[in-house]
Design a protein around this motif. Structure first.
Motif, PDB file in Angstrom:
ATOM      1  N   UNK A   1       0.808  -1.221   0.000  1.00 39.20           N
ATOM      2  CA  UNK A   1       0.000   0.000   0.000  1.00 39.20           C
ATOM      3  C   UNK A   1       0.840   1.269   0.000  1.00 39.20           C
ATOM      4  N   UNK A   2       0.404   2.238  -0.780  1.00 40.49           N
ATOM      5  CA  UNK A   2       0.946   3.585  -0.756  1.00 40.49           C
ATOM      6  C   UNK A   2      -0.139   4.544  -0.305  1.00 40.49           C
ATOM      7  N   UNK A   3       0.249   5.761   0.042  1.00 35.15           N
ATOM      8  CA  UNK A   3      -0.730   6.696   0.595  1.00 35.15           C
ATOM      9  C   UNK A   3      -1.887   6.981  -0.367  1.00 35.15           C
ATOM     10  N   UNK A   4      -1.593   7.220  -1.639  1.00 33.71           N
ATOM     11  CA  UNK A   4      -2.658   7.610  -2.571  1.00 33.71           C
ATOM     12  C   UNK A   4      -3.669   6.480  -2.753  1.00 33.71           C
ATOM     13  N   UNK A   5      -3.186   5.265  -2.962  1.00 32.74           N
ATOM     14  CA  UNK A   5      -4.123   4.149  -3.148  1.00 32.74           C
ATOM     15  C   UNK A   5      -4.863   3.836  -1.864  1.00 32.74           C
TER      16      UNK A   5
ATOM     17  N   UNK B   1      -5.698   5.980   0.551  1.00 33.35           N
ATOM     18  CA  UNK B   1      -6.737   6.985   0.774  1.00 33.35           C
ATOM     19  C   UNK B   1      -7.962   6.710  -0.094  1.00 33.35           C
ATOM     20  N   UNK B   2      -7.754   6.194  -1.290  1.00 34.14           N
ATOM     21  CA  UNK B   2      -8.882   5.913  -2.179  1.00 34.14           C
ATOM     22  C   UNK B   2      -9.617   4.633  -1.780  1.00 34.14           C
ATOM     23  N   UNK B   3      -8.956   3.748  -1.034  1.00 30.79           N
ATOM     24  CA  UNK B   3      -9.626   2.539  -0.548  1.00 30.79           C
ATOM     25  C   UNK B   3     -10.657   2.861   0.532  1.00 30.79           C
ATOM     26  N   UNK B   4     -10.401   3.916   1.315  1.00 25.88           N
ATOM     27  CA  UNK B   4     -11.343   4.394   2.347  1.00 25.88           C
ATOM     28  C   UNK B   4     -11.706   3.273   3.322  1.00 25.88           C
ATOM     29  N   UNK B   5     -10.696   2.868   4.072  1.00 27.79           N
ATOM     30  CA  UNK B   5     -10.888   1.841   5.104  1.00 27.79           C
ATOM     31  C   UNK B   5     -11.543   2.489   6.315  1.00 27.79           C
ATOM     32  N   UNK B   6     -12.739   2.044   6.712  1.00 24.70           N
ATOM     33  CA  UNK B   6     -13.429   2.689   7.843  1.00 24.70           C
ATOM     34  C   UNK B   6     -12.636   2.584   9.129  1.00 24.70           C
ATOM     35  N   UNK B   7     -12.744   3.603   9.950  1.00 25.07           N
ATOM     36  CA  UNK B   7     -12.083   3.566  11.254  1.00 25.07           C
ATOM     37  C   UNK B   7     -12.615   2.409  12.069  1.00 25.07           C
ATOM     38  N   UNK B   8     -11.709   1.776  12.806  1.00 26.98           N
ATOM     39  CA  UNK B   8     -12.065   0.647  13.644  1.00 26.98           C
ATOM     40  C   UNK B   8     -12.634   1.163  14.951  1.00 26.98           C
TER      41      UNK B   8
END
Length: 280
Positions: free
Chosen positions: A267-271, A273-280
């Motif tokens: 993972x890189x920052x740009x990809x 951020x676009x994945x939008x993993x919800x906060x746990x």
């Protein structure tokens, strides 16, 4: 100067500030209060662990330095693990001049002779890091560190000047191994607005994603990859980063238009951020 929060009030304050909290065992009553009173408290002291197996060490300590060694451990993924509450063996003796500056929220002087027991006067937090100048502090970890500091400052009505480093307390220490001016700047910026719980997990840094890394964040990322049609799992996803996670993330990178080395599954920052993993 303030009366320490109750354990429940501390946990609520951290969560209000968007900190991901993990509570361990009897943390609410695990302390060194039999050695002396805890409080009034004047600020927050930050440390780095300088070792491995940090969670067990912070909770239990060593024969020469019994635990708990802090209230909470800030892990690489930004989780704050609560391991004790009250007087903890984190600060030791330090400078009375520094304590005076913290009390008045003045500029810190160079630490003088060790004369005052900091264990009784500060909330202490350890940040997982080797402290050798080469071990990175992922953004998720720095984010959690400034959030927990802001949570306590906000609750007690303190400014960012009430947050200090162990290295600023005594000449014996060098931790934490990052700029406290930068950290206090982050805290001051956060205190300038109302607390917000960000809806998505911040990028924890590429170094976080190594084979065998275990975190609920990895499960949550895998769920998002499956939802985007990029899951390459026979079983799972689960909390341990492995080859299936790497192949799934590589599929996500290709979905975004990356190719070659840019679609290696790390993972890189740009990809991210676009994945939008919800906060746990």
């Amino acid at each position: 100067m303030a009366v320490p929060l109750s354990p429940d009030a501390l946990a609520r304050a951290l969560r209000r500030e968007g900190v991901r909290v993990a509570e361990h065992g009897d943390w609410q009553t695990h302390n060194r209060n039999h050695k002396g009173a805890w409080g009034p408290v004047h600020g927050v002291m930050l440390h780095h662990t300088a070792g491995t197996n940090s969670l067990a060490l912070c909770r239990s300590g060593t024969p020469d330095l019994p635990g708990p060694l802090c209230i909470g451990l800030v892990a690489k993924d930004g989780t704050v693990h609560l391991v004790g509450y009250g007087r903890t063996n984190h600060a030791g003796l330090g400078s009375s001049a520094v304590l005076g500056a913290v009390r008045t929220e003045a500029a810190l002087p160079a630490p003088g002779p060790d004369a005052v027991d900091g264990n009784a006067r500060f909330y202490g937090f350890e940040i997982e890091n080797l402290g050798n100048g080469r071990d990175p502090y992922p953004e998720a970890q720095l984010d959690a560190s400034d959030r927990l500091s802001a949570a306590l400052c906000r609750t007690h009505g303190w400014t960012a000047r009430s947050v200090i480093a162990h290295k600023e307390w005594t000449r014996r220490k060098i931790d934490p191994s990052f700029s406290m001016a930068s950290m206090r700047g982050r805290i001051a910026t956060r205190l300038g607005s109302a607390p917000t719980v960000e809806p998505y997990e911040p990028f924890p840094g590429a170094a976080f994603f190594v084979p065998g890394r275990t975190s609920p964040l990895i499960t949550r990322a895998g769920i998002r990859l499956v939802a985007e049609g990029c899951g390459r799992y026979d079983v799972g996803p689960g909390p341990v980063w492995g080859e299936a996670d790497r192949r799934s993330y590589a599929a996500w990178q290709r979905e975004l238009g990356y190719s070659g080395g840019a679609a290696d599954g790390v993972p890189g920052r740009a990809s991210w951020d676009r994945l939008r993993v919800p906060r746990i």
